[in-house]
Design an enzyme around this catalytic site. Structure first.
Site, PDB file in Angstrom:
ATOM      1  N   THR A  52      32.592 -23.483 -30.110  1.00 34.38           N
ATOM      2  CA  THR A  52      33.358 -22.914 -29.009  1.00 34.38           C
ATOM      3  C   THR A  52      34.852 -23.053 -29.259  1.00 34.38           C
ATOM      4  O   THR A  52      35.629 -22.135 -28.962  1.00 34.38           O
ATOM      5  CB  THR A  52      32.983 -23.593 -27.686  1.00 34.38           C
ATOM      6  OG1 THR A  52      31.568 -23.583 -27.546  1.00 34.38           O
ATOM      7  CG2 THR A  52      33.595 -22.858 -26.511  1.00 34.38           C
ATOM      8  N   THR A  53      35.278 -24.183 -29.826  1.00 33.52           N
ATOM      9  CA  THR A  53      36.682 -24.349 -30.184  1.00 33.52           C
ATOM     10  C   THR A  53      37.095 -23.322 -31.229  1.00 33.52           C
ATOM     11  O   THR A  53      38.253 -22.913 -31.284  1.00 33.52           O
ATOM     12  CB  THR A  53      36.932 -25.779 -30.697  1.00 33.52           C
ATOM     13  OG1 THR A  53      36.578 -26.714 -29.667  1.00 33.52           O
ATOM     14  CG2 THR A  53      38.385 -25.993 -31.081  1.00 33.52           C
ATOM     15  N   TYR A 115      23.942 -19.950 -18.688  1.00 32.15           N
ATOM     16  CA  TYR A 115      23.897 -18.990 -17.576  1.00 32.15           C
ATOM     17  C   TYR A 115      22.567 -18.971 -16.825  1.00 32.15           C
ATOM     18  O   TYR A 115      22.540 -19.204 -15.635  1.00 32.15           O
ATOM     19  CB  TYR A 115      24.255 -17.562 -18.051  1.00 32.15           C
ATOM     20  CG  TYR A 115      24.464 -16.615 -16.884  1.00 32.15           C
ATOM     21  CD1 TYR A 115      25.617 -16.690 -16.116  1.00 32.15           C
ATOM     22  CD2 TYR A 115      23.498 -15.685 -16.532  1.00 32.15           C
ATOM     23  CE1 TYR A 115      25.805 -15.853 -15.030  1.00 32.15           C
ATOM     24  CE2 TYR A 115      23.673 -14.844 -15.445  1.00 32.15           C
ATOM     25  CZ  TYR A 115      24.822 -14.935 -14.691  1.00 32.15           C
ATOM     26  OH  TYR A 115      25.000 -14.121 -13.613  1.00 32.15           O
ATOM     27  N   TYR A 141      23.517 -29.548 -29.045  1.00 31.01           N
ATOM     28  CA  TYR A 141      24.803 -29.668 -28.358  1.00 31.01           C
ATOM     29  C   TYR A 141      24.574 -29.549 -26.859  1.00 31.01           C
ATOM     30  O   TYR A 141      24.218 -28.491 -26.349  1.00 31.01           O
ATOM     31  CB  TYR A 141      25.756 -28.585 -28.860  1.00 31.01           C
ATOM     32  CG  TYR A 141      27.138 -28.596 -28.231  1.00 31.01           C
ATOM     33  CD1 TYR A 141      27.639 -29.704 -27.536  1.00 31.01           C
ATOM     34  CD2 TYR A 141      27.973 -27.491 -28.343  1.00 31.01           C
ATOM     35  CE1 TYR A 141      28.895 -29.710 -26.982  1.00 31.01           C
ATOM     36  CE2 TYR A 141      29.239 -27.469 -27.790  1.00 31.01           C
ATOM     37  CZ  TYR A 141      29.696 -28.573 -27.112  1.00 31.01           C
ATOM     38  OH  TYR A 141      30.959 -28.568 -26.551  1.00 31.01           O
ATOM     39  N   ARG A 146      29.468 -26.480 -19.250  1.00 35.42           N
ATOM     40  CA  ARG A 146      29.577 -25.098 -19.716  1.00 35.42           C
ATOM     41  C   ARG A 146      28.240 -24.356 -19.651  1.00 35.42           C
ATOM     42  O   ARG A 146      28.206 -23.134 -19.579  1.00 35.42           O
ATOM     43  CB  ARG A 146      30.083 -25.073 -21.168  1.00 35.42           C
ATOM     44  CG  ARG A 146      31.419 -25.766 -21.411  1.00 35.42           C
ATOM     45  CD  ARG A 146      32.588 -24.914 -20.969  1.00 35.42           C
ATOM     46  NE  ARG A 146      33.866 -25.535 -21.302  1.00 35.42           N
ATOM     47  CZ  ARG A 146      34.542 -25.292 -22.410  1.00 35.42           C
ATOM     48  NH1 ARG A 146      34.066 -24.464 -23.315  1.00 35.42           N
ATOM     49  NH2 ARG A 146      35.701 -25.882 -22.631  1.00 35.42           N
ATOM     50  N   LYS A 170      25.136 -33.844 -30.162  1.00 37.01           N
ATOM     51  CA  LYS A 170      26.516 -33.869 -29.680  1.00 37.01           C
ATOM     52  C   LYS A 170      26.438 -33.901 -28.160  1.00 37.01           C
ATOM     53  O   LYS A 170      26.045 -32.919 -27.523  1.00 37.01           O
ATOM     54  CB  LYS A 170      27.288 -32.639 -30.164  1.00 37.01           C
ATOM     55  CG  LYS A 170      28.724 -32.587 -29.642  1.00 37.01           C
ATOM     56  CD  LYS A 170      29.426 -31.299 -30.058  1.00 37.01           C
ATOM     57  CE  LYS A 170      30.827 -31.236 -29.464  1.00 37.01           C
ATOM     58  NZ  LYS A 170      31.516 -29.958 -29.793  1.00 37.01           N
ATOM     59  N   ILE A 212      32.572 -35.713 -32.230  1.00 35.90           N
ATOM     60  CA  ILE A 212      32.913 -34.378 -32.710  1.00 35.90           C
ATOM     61  C   ILE A 212      34.089 -33.942 -31.863  1.00 35.90           C
ATOM     62  O   ILE A 212      33.956 -33.692 -30.669  1.00 35.90           O
ATOM     63  CB  ILE A 212      31.728 -33.413 -32.612  1.00 35.90           C
ATOM     64  CG1 ILE A 212      30.594 -33.898 -33.532  1.00 35.90           C
ATOM     65  CG2 ILE A 212      32.151 -31.999 -32.999  1.00 35.90           C
ATOM     66  CD1 ILE A 212      29.339 -33.045 -33.496  1.00 35.90           C
TER      67      ILE A 212
END
Length: 304
Positions: A52-53, A115, A141, A146, A170, A212
């Site tokens: 995402t980063t 979502y 993750y 999010r 993560k 991370i």
């Protein structure tokens, strides 16, 4: 193709790399190679590419694959590179995992689908399908802020028991009881990384091996030192360094990531370009506030 680096040798500080863009917001592969080398020089043990980063939702599959190949080529066989492969669609994630696994990376990462909030059984089947599409280690993750579904410790434990190459988590849920519960319920060789810079030390105290990181773009050496102090039982010194770093951790996330990380790199003289829509570049006020944090919030090196 060389054998992938096993997870127990990935190290404690992995950086979730930004994706450099040129003036036309096209992927700048040359700059990505330079950034990868810079991050290693600043203390990172390994890299996560196109997370995402790294603005993965706005990258094409071909852009991602090129980044995986180029970053791995830049850092060489001794440095772990993890490719982000997951999205909401299991079938797409499985197909892309197969493609990514052929680029020479050392592992793949998949986020909790977002979502529609699939139940835990759906998460189990999703991650199992991804893992069965590759021989590489798979990083789960969990980021319920999010996704927003939480990947529960019981589901992580079930995956770790049933799927041989699921051996890393993560964890970006700010819940140390959950970190501890996951640590208790998974095999000894299962690895947990904090997914939030600000909870690195608390997570390590509850069973994580490291982090991370996003802030390691800016304070990688200091973060590495903080963890070394903690592991060396110099807990008070580690906490003092953590307190010094906290304004940077917070300052980089006062708007949507990676807007301010890219702004910080620009302030440091290492321009990685802007961000793709729907993100927008930092406002002048945001840049000024970040510059102030970086001027006063980056600590001097801790004593040896």
């Amino acid at each position: 193709m060389p054998e992938p680096i096993p997870p127990m040798r990935w190290g404690r500080l992995l950086t979730a790399m930004v994706t450099p863009f040129d003036a036309d917001l096209m992927v700048d592969v040359r700059r990505a190679r330079e950034l990868a080398s810079r991050l290693l020089d600043e203390g990172s043990d390994g890299l996560v590419v196109s997370g995402t980063t790294g603005e993965a939702p706005t990258l094409t599959a071909q852009e991602k694959l090129a980044l995986f190949r180029e970053v791995k080529a830049a850092v060489g066989p001794a440095v772990p590179v993890v490719a982000n492969v997951g999205n909401y669609c299991t079938a797409e994630s499985v197909a892309f995992t197969r493609e990514a696994s052929a680029t020479g990376v050392d592992g793949v990462m998949a986020v909790v689908p977002y979502y529609n909030n699939p139940p835990q059984e759906g998460l189990y089947r999703h991650f199992r399908a991804i893992a069965e599409a590759t021989s590489l280690p798979v990083v789960l993750y969990n980021v319920p802020s999010r996704s927003p579904r939480n990947l529960e410790p019981a589901t992580v434990a079930r995956l770790a028991q049933d799927v041989p190459n699921i051996r890393i988590l993560k964890e970006a849920k700010n819940d140390m009881e959950q970190v501890a519960a996951t640590r208790r319920s998974t095999p000894d060789d299962f690895i947990i990384y904090s997914g939030d810079d600000a909870t690195t030390l608390p997570a390590m105290a509850h069973g994580a091996i490291g982090t991370i990181s996003v802030a390691s773009h800016v304070v990688g050496r200091e973060m590495k030192r903080m963890m070394e102090l903690f592991l060396g039982e110099r807990t008070d010194d580690a906490r003092l360094l953590e307190a010094d770093l906290m304004p940077v951790f917070r300052g980089l996330f006062t708007t949507s990531n990676p807007i301010l990380v890219k702004a910080a790199l620009q302030l440091l003289g290492f321009d990685c370009g802007g961000v793709r829509l729907p993100l927008v570049d930092a406002t002048p006020a945001e840049r000024d506030a970040l510059a102030l944090v970086m001027k006063h919030g980056v600590p001097a090196p801790a004593p040896a």
